[in-house]
Design a protein around this motif. Structure first.
Motif, PDB file in Angstrom:
ATOM      1  N   CYS A 191      44.938  33.377  48.869  1.00  0.00           N
ATOM      2  CA  CYS A 191      45.848  34.528  48.839  1.00  0.00           C
ATOM      3  C   CYS A 191      45.957  35.177  50.215  1.00  0.00           C
ATOM      4  CB  CYS A 191      45.367  35.546  47.796  1.00  0.00           C
ATOM      5  SG  CYS A 191      45.586  35.011  46.080  1.00  0.00           S
ATOM      6  N   ARG A 328      52.396  40.936  39.946  1.00  0.00           N
ATOM      7  CA  ARG A 328      52.262  40.313  41.257  1.00  0.00           C
ATOM      8  C   ARG A 328      52.488  41.372  42.341  1.00  0.00           C
ATOM      9  NH1 ARG A 328      50.571  36.167  39.136  1.00  0.00           N
ATOM     10  NH2 ARG A 328      51.026  34.047  39.827  1.00  0.00           N
ATOM     11  N   ILE A 354      47.394  39.555  43.840  1.00  0.00           N
ATOM     12  CA  ILE A 354      47.955  38.229  44.054  1.00  0.00           C
ATOM     13  C   ILE A 354      49.342  38.390  44.664  1.00  0.00           C
ATOM     14  CG2 ILE A 354      48.607  36.045  42.980  1.00  0.00           C
ATOM     15  CD1 ILE A 354      46.648  36.682  40.737  1.00  0.00           C
TER      16      ILE A 354
END
Length: 489
Positions: A191, A328, A354
């Motif tokens: 990430c 997200r 994320i």
């Protein structure tokens, strides 16, 4: 015997040389691993090259902490390096022509098009189906089709949060003192890479010029506050080594990563009294241009192979919330259990999330009796696509030649026979990947049955009172016995 040792190892040497500037190799270098690239490039038959780090012995014995440090290296970065080398070597292998052809025009495939649309719409996708249907292969092909950076992780029962997200690892400093260090797991590192600015500025060029100049002569500076002199030299890894100018002084490493983070974020990650004077010198003496931006269009796909073989709640921890496609980005920030140990320069200092451009593909065989059922709360966070055996017959192209038509008849007939066995379903079908072995057996279907299919089907029937009789029925279907009898009539 048709190749020399040097010819056999050459693809892996070339693979290593092509990734020598990767984050994985840089991490190992920062941990003291060293390699002589010059000798690696000019290896002769019978030569060798070592890539490793020096481990201290105390009273001619290896300390327990060093032992665990080695184990962590082998389990972590060293394993990742070997995997990266083999993956890179495979990409360079021109023998994989069929894979290359499918990569070049993948989205024309209706199945791949459907998977692509599902992943774009849902962020998270699980490919399920019978063994041997090429689920992992499809995930890799899709990543290549998107031009996405991707990483494959294979889950297993002992896989946990420290492997996936972050955790404490034992370390030992140069004085032999034992401590613990917070290290990112593979998913957190992935990430971070998705959030890394694209290098549309000239830091790389400037840094290389600075190191080249520093290689010719050392520089002298003074610390900002205490005004103590120190000199700066180049290490073997083209990092900086700062040494106070007094007797018996210990040197400190100021790495390329320290310098780059300071220029990109203004944050100090390392030895502040030495880092800032070095960065000031670079800024004042080189034409450094900072114009870093995020490439939000670049996609990152992480493939979680055999996702149901690990205990999902144990692996994800607090990420159970963030993994939801509706959360997200920064709106999905969660405080991890190691939040108080995060350094100031960590991009996730204020909470882990994320990124929007990270996509997750899981693969699973839901007939695996060694694992529990997939968590229902997690199920709704993924889109699900079953990959059926008959949908993947295209993998035989240019692989099993003249045997493809007969293989198709045997596969369809065998899988149809499962419908007559109570308790078995399409999830137990035999995938076309098993039939690729025909190329190794020169089209001998009997060997394919004996060495590969029979044991699989017997495992399916384990516990059935008439297992042997059912296995005979499946064997007859595989041999097209009933079809032949019908044709005779």
């Amino acid at each position: 015997n048709d190749k020399t040792s040097l010819e056999l190892v050459k693809p892996f040497v070339e693979a290593f040389l092509s990734i020598q500037d990767s984050d994985t190799v840089d991490t190992l270098k920062d941990r003291g691993f060293d390699i002589d690239l010059a000798s690696l490039k000019s290896m002769d038959e019978g030569g060798y090259n070592l890539f490793g780090r020096v481990v201290p012995l105390f009273d001619n014995k290896l300390s327990l902490i060093e032992y665990y440090s080695i184990i962590n290296d082998l389990k972590g970065e060293v394993f990742e390096l070997y995997k990266l080398i083999f993956e890179t070597a495979n990409k360079l292998d021109m023998n994989e022509k069929s894979a290359i052809q499918e990569i070049q025009q993948p989205i024309t495939n209706p199945l791949l098009q459907e998977i692509s649309e599902l992943l774009l719409a849902n962020k998270n996708l699980i490919l399920t189906g019978a063994p041997g249907t090429g689920k992992t292969y499809l995930a890799k092909i899709l990543a290549e089709a998107w031009g996405a950076e991707h990483k494959l992780i294979q889950f297993h029962p002992s896989y946990d949060y420290t492997d996936f997200v972050e955790g404490l690892r034992p370390i030992q400093n140069e004085e032999g003192e034992v401590g613990f260090e917070l290290r990112d797991g593979v998913f957190k590192s992935f990430c971070k890479k998705a959030l890394k600015p694209i290098e549309a500025y000239n830091f790389d060029e400037v840094y290389e010029r600075f190191i080249d100049d520093l290689s010719e002569k050392s520089l002298e500076f003074v610390t900002p506050v205490q005004k103590k002199p120190f000199k700066v030299e180049v290490t073997n890894h083209r990092n900086c080594k700062a040494t106070p100018m007094y007797e018996n002084a210990s040197s400190m490493s100021v790495t390329r990563n320290h310098i780059q983070i300071y220029f990109e974020t203004g944050k100090v990650n390392g030895w502040k009294p030495y880092l800032i004077p070095i960065c000031d010198y670079i800024e004042n003496n080189y034409n450094l241009k900072l114009a870093a931006t995020l490439d939000t269009d670049k996609k990152f796909i992480i493939i979680l192979d055999e996702i149901n073989r690990a205990e999902i709640s144990k692996v994800l921890g607090e990420l159970f919330f963030s993994i939801d496609p509706g959360y997200r980005g920064e709106s999905g920030r969660v405080t991890t259990q190691y939040a108080n140990l995060q350094t100031e320069e960590d991009v996730f200092k204020d909470g882990f999330y994320i990124p929007d451009n990270v996509y997750i593909i899981g693969t699973m065989n839901d007939i695996d009796r060694s694992v529990e059922s997939f968590d229902f709360a997690m199920r709704r966070r993924f889109a699900w696509k079953e990959i059926k055996a008959e949908d993947r017959l295209s993998m035989w192209e240019d692989q099993i030649g003249d045997w493809a038509e007969e293989a198709k008849q045997r596969l369809i007939t065998l899988n149809s026979a499962f419908e007559d066995i109570q308790g078995l379903s399409a999830a137990y079908h035999v995938g076309p990947a098993y039939f690729l072995k025909l190329a190794d057996y020169d089209g001998d279907f009997d060997k394919l049955w004996t060495y590969h299919l029979e044991s699989l089907l017997f495992e399916y029937l384990r516990g059935y009172p008439d297992a042997n009789e059912q296995l005979v029925i499946l064997k007859n279907a595989y041999d097209l016995v009933e079809a032949d009898a019908s044709n005779d009539r």
